[in-house]
Design an enzyme around this catalytic site. Structure first.
Site, mmCIF file in Angstrom:
data_model
loop_
_atom_site.group_PDB
_atom_site.id
_atom_site.type_symbol
_atom_site.label_atom_id
_atom_site.label_comp_id
_atom_site.label_asym_id
_atom_site.label_seq_id
_atom_site.Cartn_x
_atom_site.Cartn_y
_atom_site.Cartn_z
ATOM 1 N N THR A 117 61.497 65.715 48.660
ATOM 2 C CA THR A 117 61.539 65.329 47.251
ATOM 3 C C THR A 117 60.156 65.232 46.632
ATOM 4 O OG1 THR A 117 62.034 63.462 45.796
ATOM 5 C CG2 THR A 117 61.617 62.922 48.070
ATOM 6 N N TYR A 142 62.035 55.244 48.968
ATOM 7 C CA TYR A 142 62.758 56.514 49.075
ATOM 8 C C TYR A 142 61.778 57.638 49.387
ATOM 9 C CZ TYR A 142 64.868 60.856 47.459
ATOM 10 O OH TYR A 142 65.283 62.158 47.376
#
Ligand code: UDP
Length: 327
Positions: A117, A142
């Site tokens: 990501t 995250y």
């Protein structure tokens, strides 16, 4: 190609599964259906309801077929939740992912495509599109959990051939509406706009209008999920041919502000998207736009939906469908 796919009942995994099937490949899906949904699993495929850290079961699955590649999508993806529950993210997105990779290696499956990501970049200092080699400084657990897993693969590139794909903002839905994003508590901008469009919510809050951007709202590089899916098919061919570890940004290389996205949605819906300004959301970056020179150089990929209007329209159409079906 014969692909083993984790997280195939999730948003991106299910689109990649369709792209692989549409281009004539074989797939097997592993998903524990905790955040995934059976409704969007492709029909007539091999499916196992299983955790990625279940070494015994994963071993049996790998030994049941001659897989060329593992594509690993299964993971938690909510930035704000990760701020409040970091352990959940490190446990699943890092520890369990590494356990899965080790099980693959023990069973001679060493080609991996890993979903990473743009959140691993944090808030890059300079204003240019982000290249793959900038310093990684994730702003939230995250991003940190994905970065740690990347580091494992990169540190073990003598054992694995891996392609790490760093997704920017993935949005939209399959043009035939076979799958799309299902979420009980939506957090993504275009998903929330779609919920407002179909009357599931009354308005959207814009998190911050004091960023250093043209209109003060944050900038993101939105990529249609079906284009992202096609990238995986091409990346798989590249991996099998070159057997080399590599990292690629996945985006279109153009940023839109939150207000620009809402304005486009208002053009489509005839001003149905009511909004209010609110304070910044914790863990958010100001600007995340991909430098896509590297992926365009190495991966044979032609975008089919590089158009904000198409992305938003497909997302709203999918939202209408799941609203009618109560999904
Ligand atoms: N955003 C917003 N309101 C919302 C959801 C998102 O203003 O209800 C903003 C968010 O602050 C960010 C951008 O939209 O600047 C994209 O957020 P999203 O959650 O879609 O993706 P992220 O970039 O956080 O992964």
């Amino acid at each position: 190609m014969n692909i083993l796919l984790t997280g195939g009942a999730g948003y991106i995994g299910s689109h990649v599964a369709l792209s692989l099937l549409d281009s004539g490949n074989d797939i097997t899906i592993i998903d524990n259906l905790i955040t995934g949904n059976k409704e969007i699993l492709p029909k007539n495929i091999n499916f196992y309801n299983c955790n990625i850290n279940n070494k015994k079961k994963i071993k049996e699955i790998i030994q049941s077929s001659q897989f060329d590649i593992l594509m690993h999508f299964a993971g938690y993806i909510k930035v704000e939740e990760s701020v409040y529950q970091p352990e959940k993210y490190f446990e699943n997105n890092t520890k369990n992912a590494i356990s899965l990779f080790e099980t693959c290696l023990e069973n001679n499956l060493n080609n991996i495509i890993f979903s990473s990501t743009a959140a691993i970049y944090g808030n890059p200092k300079n204003n240019n599109p982000i290249t793959e080699n900038v310093i990684l400084e994730p702003l939230n657990p995250y991003g940190e959990s994905k970065m740690r897993t990347e580091k494992y693969l990169l540190a073990n590139n003598d054992k694995f051939n891996s392609i790490i794909l760093r997704y920017f903002n993935v949005a939209g839905a399959d043009s035939q509406l076979r799958t799309g994003l299902i979420s009980d508590e939506a957090t993504h901008l275009i998903k929330i706009i779609s919920e407002v469009a179909v009357g599931k919510r009354s308005k959207i809050l814009i998190y911050g209008n004091d960023y250093q951007t043209l209109d003060g709202t944050a900038l993101r590089d939105y990529i249609h999920v079906s284009d992202l899916a096609d990238i995986h098919v091409e990346a798989a061919k590249y991996l099998l041919k070159n057997k080399q570890t590599n990292v690629f940004n996945c985006g279109y290389g153009k940023g839109y502000s939150v207000l620009e996205v809402i304005n486009e949605a208002n053009n489509i819906t005839g001003n149905k998207i009511k909004f209010e300004f609110s304070k910044r959301r914790r863990g958010d970056a100001e600007k995340l736009v991909a430098d896509v020179n590297k992926i365009n150089k190495y991966i044979k990929w032609q975008p089919r939906y590089n158009n904000l209007k198409k992305i938003i329209e497909s997302s709203i159409n999918w939202e209408k469908k799941i609203n009618e079906k109560n999904l």
